[in-house]
Write a protein that holds these residues in place. Sequence first.
Motif, PDB file in Angstrom:
ATOM      1  N   GLU A 107      13.129  11.173  39.171  1.00 25.77           N
ATOM      2  CA  GLU A 107      12.077  12.026  39.725  1.00 25.77           C
ATOM      3  C   GLU A 107      12.552  12.732  40.997  1.00 25.77           C
ATOM      4  OE1 GLU A 107       8.129   9.520  38.222  1.00 25.77           O
ATOM      5  OE2 GLU A 107       8.962   9.206  40.222  1.00 25.77           O
TER       6      GLU A 107
ATOM      7  N   ILE B  24       8.482  12.031  32.600  1.00 26.62           N
ATOM      8  CA  ILE B  24       8.537  10.697  33.189  1.00 26.62           C
ATOM      9  C   ILE B  24       7.131  10.200  33.528  1.00 26.62           C
ATOM     10  CG2 ILE B  24       9.327   9.402  35.209  1.00 26.62           C
ATOM     11  CD1 ILE B  24      11.854  10.992  35.196  1.00 26.62           C
ATOM     12  N   SER B  25       6.228  11.097  33.861  1.00 28.00           N
ATOM     13  CA  SER B  25       4.881  10.695  34.260  1.00 28.00           C
ATOM     14  C   SER B  25       3.944  10.527  33.073  1.00 28.00           C
ATOM     15  CB  SER B  25       4.300  11.731  35.234  1.00 28.00           C
ATOM     16  OG  SER B  25       5.094  11.839  36.394  1.00 28.00           O
ATOM     17  N   PHE B  26       4.011  11.428  32.089  1.00 25.84           N
ATOM     18  CA  PHE B  26       3.016  11.433  31.020  1.00 25.84           C
ATOM     19  C   PHE B  26       3.630  11.409  29.621  1.00 25.84           C
ATOM     20  CE2 PHE B  26       1.303  13.827  34.664  1.00 25.84           C
ATOM     21  CZ  PHE B  26       0.267  12.978  35.005  1.00 25.84           C
TER      22      PHE B  26
ATOM     23  N   LEU C 168       0.400   4.956  31.141  1.00 25.74           N
ATOM     24  CA  LEU C 168       0.285   6.188  31.907  1.00 25.74           C
ATOM     25  C   LEU C 168      -0.211   5.899  33.319  1.00 25.74           C
ATOM     26  CD1 LEU C 168      -1.274   8.512  29.190  1.00 25.74           C
ATOM     27  CD2 LEU C 168       1.097   8.445  29.960  1.00 25.74           C
ATOM     28  N   PRO C 169       0.231   6.683  34.305  1.00 28.33           N
ATOM     29  CA  PRO C 169      -0.173   6.426  35.697  1.00 28.33           C
ATOM     30  C   PRO C 169      -1.555   6.988  35.999  1.00 28.33           C
ATOM     31  CG  PRO C 169       1.281   8.313  35.618  1.00 28.33           C
ATOM     32  CD  PRO C 169       1.182   7.794  34.200  1.00 28.33           C
TER      33      PRO C 169
ATOM     34  N   ARG D 269       7.922   8.023  29.611  1.00 26.72           N
ATOM     35  CA  ARG D 269       8.058   7.327  30.887  1.00 26.72           C
ATOM     36  C   ARG D 269       9.437   6.690  31.058  1.00 26.72           C
ATOM     37  NH1 ARG D 269       3.978   5.017  34.450  1.00 26.72           N
ATOM     38  NH2 ARG D 269       5.069   6.626  35.648  1.00 26.72           N
TER      39      ARG D 269
ATOM     40  N   LEU E  76       9.705  15.871  35.417  1.00 30.06           N
ATOM     41  CA  LEU E  76       8.620  15.171  36.106  1.00 30.06           C
ATOM     42  C   LEU E  76       7.447  14.918  35.164  1.00 30.06           C
ATOM     43  CD1 LEU E  76       8.567  17.026  39.549  1.00 30.06           C
ATOM     44  CD2 LEU E  76       9.401  14.721  39.085  1.00 30.06           C
TER      45      LEU E  76
ATOM     46  N   ARG F  52      11.398   0.166  36.599  1.00 29.29           N
ATOM     47  CA  ARG F  52      10.337   0.228  37.599  1.00 29.29           C
ATOM     48  C   ARG F  52      10.815  -0.120  38.998  1.00 29.29           C
ATOM     49  NH1 ARG F  52       7.352  -3.866  36.296  1.00 29.29           N
ATOM     50  NH2 ARG F  52       8.266  -4.457  34.311  1.00 29.29           N
TER      51      ARG F  52
ATOM     52  N   ARG G  86      13.208   5.159  37.235  1.00 26.03           N
ATOM     53  CA  ARG G  86      12.589   6.466  37.027  1.00 26.03           C
ATOM     54  C   ARG G  86      12.369   7.195  38.350  1.00 26.03           C
ATOM     55  NH1 ARG G  86       7.476   3.406  35.593  1.00 26.03           N
ATOM     56  NH2 ARG G  86       8.062   3.631  33.406  1.00 26.03           N
ATOM     57  N   ARG G  87      12.295   6.448  39.462  1.00 28.63           N
ATOM     58  CA  ARG G  87      12.116   7.090  40.765  1.00 28.63           C
ATOM     59  C   ARG G  87      13.314   7.960  41.122  1.00 28.63           C
ATOM     60  NH1 ARG G  87       7.034   6.592  40.330  1.00 28.63           N
ATOM     61  NH2 ARG G  87       6.231   4.454  40.469  1.00 28.63           N
TER      62      ARG G  87
END
Length: 708
Positions: A527, A234-236, A692-693, A239, A231, A174, A523-524
């Motif tokens: 992405e 990593i988002s859904f 999840l975001p 992660r 993408l 993170r 993860r950034r």
Amino acid sequence: MASSDPSKKPRPGPWPPAPDSAAMPPSSWAKRTGFRPKFSGETNASDSGQITTLPLPPAQPPVQEQAQAKPKQPDSNLDLEAGPVAPRQGPTSNGEAVVARDRAKEKDKELTPPVRKRRESDGGKNLGANGLPTAGEGSRRARNDGAATVDVLPQSLDDDGFISRNSHMKYELRDSPGLVPIGLYGFQHFLSILGSLILIPLVIVPAMGGTYEDTANVVSTVLFTSGMTTLLHISFGSRLPLIQGPSFVYLAPVLAIINSPEFLGLNGNNFKHIMKELQGAIIIGSAFQAFLGYSGLMKILLRLINPVVVSPTIAAIGLSFYSYGFPRVGSCIEIGVLQILLVIIFSLYLRKVSVLGHRVFLIYAVPLGLFITWAAAFLLTESGVYSYKGCDPNIPAANIISDHCRRHVSRMKNCRVDTSHAFRSSPWFRFPYPLQWGTPVFHWKMALVMCVVSIISSVDSVGSYHATALLVASRPPTPGVLSRGIGLEGLSSILAAIWGTGTGSTTLTENVHTIAVTKMGSRRAVEFGACAMIVLSLIGKVGGIIASIPEVMVAALLCFMWAMLTALGLSNLRYSEAGSSRNIIIVGLSLFFSLSVPAYFQQYGISPNSNMSVPSYYQPYAVASHGPIQTKSDGLNYVLNTLLSLNMVIAFLVAVVLDNTVPGSRQERGVYTWSEAEAARREPAVSKDYELPFRVGKIFRWVKWVGF
């Protein structure tokens, strides 16, 4: 973007929770899985495994007494997953406790010899499953000179005195290190595994009869879908910082479909016809994988998947392409061997050479070797080494009359770098769009083959999830999070099939090695790299440059990539007792039969003098037309002959049956450790790692089996 501060992160509690357990260090779950953070002994230069003096904990008795004492037998009722139990305090007052502690410290200083930290690569310690010592063996052993050795993970203390997790990583899951590091490491992630992204289209498109322009378009499509699906994952998905792309898991079944009997006699544009057949098969197989994940069935399958199953299955994927690798390198031996040697020298002999703090040769071994070899081939081509008087490499071999030109036509086509017109014919801008090759065609027999392959792909991803979580996450994912990741991989493969990449999309196993070498787990960064791949895919000239790579260089790079894949598969055995005779026999049988049984199917019905219409290096994938299974149903013959000729399918079947029927303890089998859903919900660090975001998780909170 603010830089992360480990001291301000929430300190996770004990995992798994135990009623009477003491607060455990956040990195202890990695120890229980047998994880050694120095990947192949490679960390920062300051932490190179040198012997350092460490003081013993004050509460420990002298080492001489420990060496003479008989080791205690382990309690049969001890829960090995619960962690150490806090000792009970006696009825002493605070003042007496302080005095006793000071006396113990002084006594330890007088009687205790220095304790040294062993190199992480020292394999003298016999570890069981999840990193626990075997029965009757403690973590400290006496030497002949009275000194003791202790295995210590490279750790650091935070402001509260607790061991900070994963201190060997530069950036954790993170972390947001800033725009410049994110851009640098993000592009580095994708560039370091460039071979895995581009090599599969360079193999399958010519096999389908596609032109150089078709290859360039498919390469651009692969870059676009890889960025898009990464993408999404990593988002859904899980992660975790895992790159999605065309996996070698799909290469063998795709080649088997390409060499199906009904496609051998096609006239006209074979490429588009076969591509539409592949799209239909991958869509159905990927839909089955999505159902496997989102329905919760993956949690049941997880009970059968352990390191002893994952290791031979992934290793068989790399070993299965030996008939393609060096035989294709031999078509231009000087260029192919140069490519192999350069990659080996960069990745092994120069792996510790740092430039500006980065191990450039280790991280970029594949692209650097490719660039240098390409430059050498270009110079040889321009100097006239591969020019023969009166011969044109662009003339088909069937139209060549001269014996002199017919003898050298193979070297001209494989060694020269100017035979491809892909770069000149590629546009500067091209947007990959869905269904660009036409409407997919569905056949049940090819779809059934892809459904089985999707299970193998899920097995591959399970090992990648676990290994990546050891590196970057506070705890391993829950079975629900893992099911969610597998389900999204199925949806990603559907998108890849609709766009027309020719293969499914799954987690790239090589990504785990990249994370361990670069020590970038944010993860950034991944992405950002995914966004960069999407931008590059819109530049048509990029695909044209990649499509112009000579086939001999592609084969040479594949020799290294497949060998790397085999080694990464076998490395999963470190989570189990690799020296156990049970595991040795299971892995050995799985690997041997994964080579021997498919060889029987591939060679059945082929006489030494038979003249097959496919090249020799594609003959192992044309088994559907001559396999030993001949029933009244042509579709059933196709499915069984094709599946039983795939090395990874045989390895998986043998390993999963033997590992789940032969008696063995959890430690011996190395059963993967996953977080419990209830415990994960109580720990803020785990929730922030996997939730999840955009509050999407609250919408699907009722779906308990794909989350917490």
